[in-house]
Enzyme design. Structure first.
Site, short mmCIF file in Angstrom:
data_model
loop_
_atom_site.label_atom_id
_atom_site.label_comp_id
_atom_site.label_asym_id
_atom_site.label_seq_id
_atom_site.Cartn_x
_atom_site.Cartn_y
_atom_site.Cartn_z
N ASP A 97 0.85 -1.20 0.00
CA ASP A 97 0.00 0.00 0.00
C ASP A 97 0.88 1.25 0.00
O ASP A 97 2.09 1.17 0.16
CB ASP A 97 -0.96 -0.02 1.22
N HIS A 112 8.31 -5.67 -1.28
CA HIS A 112 7.37 -6.58 -1.95
C HIS A 112 6.62 -5.90 -3.07
O HIS A 112 5.60 -6.41 -3.54
CB HIS A 112 6.39 -7.16 -0.92
N CYS A 120 5.57 -3.64 -17.23
CA CYS A 120 5.46 -4.38 -18.50
C CYS A 120 6.46 -5.54 -18.49
O CYS A 120 7.65 -5.35 -18.26
CB CYS A 120 5.78 -3.44 -19.67
N ALA A 223 -0.92 -0.77 16.70
CA ALA A 223 0.09 0.16 16.17
C ALA A 223 -0.33 1.62 16.32
O ALA A 223 0.51 2.49 16.60
CB ALA A 223 0.34 -0.17 14.69
#
Ligand code: APR
Length: 237
Positions: A97, A112, A120, A223
């Site tokens: 995100d 990641h 592409c 958190a």
């Protein structure tokens, strides 16, 4: 003594922003509802690209409605406060995100990949991609159709930025993992490397991670409460 901090974040830092985690004790994680072997591997994409693209379209739409939480804002504040003192924050995230960036974190390493980018497979061009991605989409750079894929690291693929990550780890004094289960390597191995390099280590998590015994310090809680409190201890209110 300047303090260089290396932070690794996982899905737990975005949990209170409404983005799911992958593994949780209640069995409600993303991988309890979707099979990663059918949706998050190169083989799955080759076998059924439309199912894989639909999975990331769903997560991209969820992300558009999500908002950063107090933990994301606190890490951006920490980065700027350390910079004013001539110290550095290296922020590595397993998350795809953009919630760290939305609060002003400047140099985020997405090991990641990033959900809001597409790549592409033919010319390797990397482009922002905020809408659904279909197999008939044309690469804006080479013009070929059907070659765009999510810029996300799938199981079996090499995470991104590993050289940069290793260099930053060697130069840091403190390693902090936030909302990471310690279930997936190489990220789960960073704490052992940090200890070998002589860093102090701290885990901030809702529940103890799989590698919790490798941390010198542990702060348990959500958190959005634990991270701002920790940042305030470091750089004041
Ligand atoms: N506050 C803090 N931590 C939380 C919260 C919260 N509100 N909610 C959950 N957590 C913690 C859990 O205790 C757990 O340690 O977040 C972690 C979520 O673990 P995972 O779902 O395994 O997420 P993560 O560690 O990021 O997974 C690593 O696995 O499938 C791959 O690519 C995927 O990047 C992901 C990687």
């Amino acid at each position: 003594m300047p303090q260089n901090i290396f932070i690794l974040t996982g899905a737990g830092i975005s949990a209170e922003s409404g983005l799911g985690t992958f593994r949780d004790k209640r069995g409600e994680g993303i991988w309890a509802r979707f099979d990663p072997m059918k949706l998050a591997t190169p083989e799955a994409f080759a076998r059924d690209p439309e199912a894989v693209l639909a999975f990331y379209d769903l997560r991209r739409r969820n992300l558009r409605d999500a908002k950063p939480n107090a933990a994301h804002f606190a890490l951006a504040r920490l980065e700027h406060a350390l910079a004013r003192r001539g110290e550095t924050l290296t922020l590595v995230t397993q998350n795809i995100d953009d919630l760290h960036e939305r609060t002003g974190s400047a140099s985020v390493i997405h090991m990641h990949g990033e959900l809001l980018k597409a790549r592409c497979e033919r010319c390797e061009a990397l482009r922002p991609w905020l809408d659904d991605l279909t197999i008939s989409d044309v690469c804006p750079d080479c013009g070929r159709a059907g070659t765009m894929r999510p810029h996300v690291v799938w199981f079996g693929e090499m995470p991104l930025g590993m050289d940069l990550i290793d260099r930053a780890l060697r130069e840091a004094d403190l390693f902090v993992a936030i909302g990471a289960s310690g279930a997936v390597y190489p990220a789960a191995g960073f704490v052992a490397e940090a200890r070998a390099y002589g860093l102090r280590t701290c885990e901030i998590n809702l529940e103890a991670a799989d590698n919790a015994d490798l941390f010198d310090e542990q702060r348990l809680g959500s958190a959005s409460g634990t991270v701002p409190a920790w940042v305030e201890e470091l750089v004041g209110p």
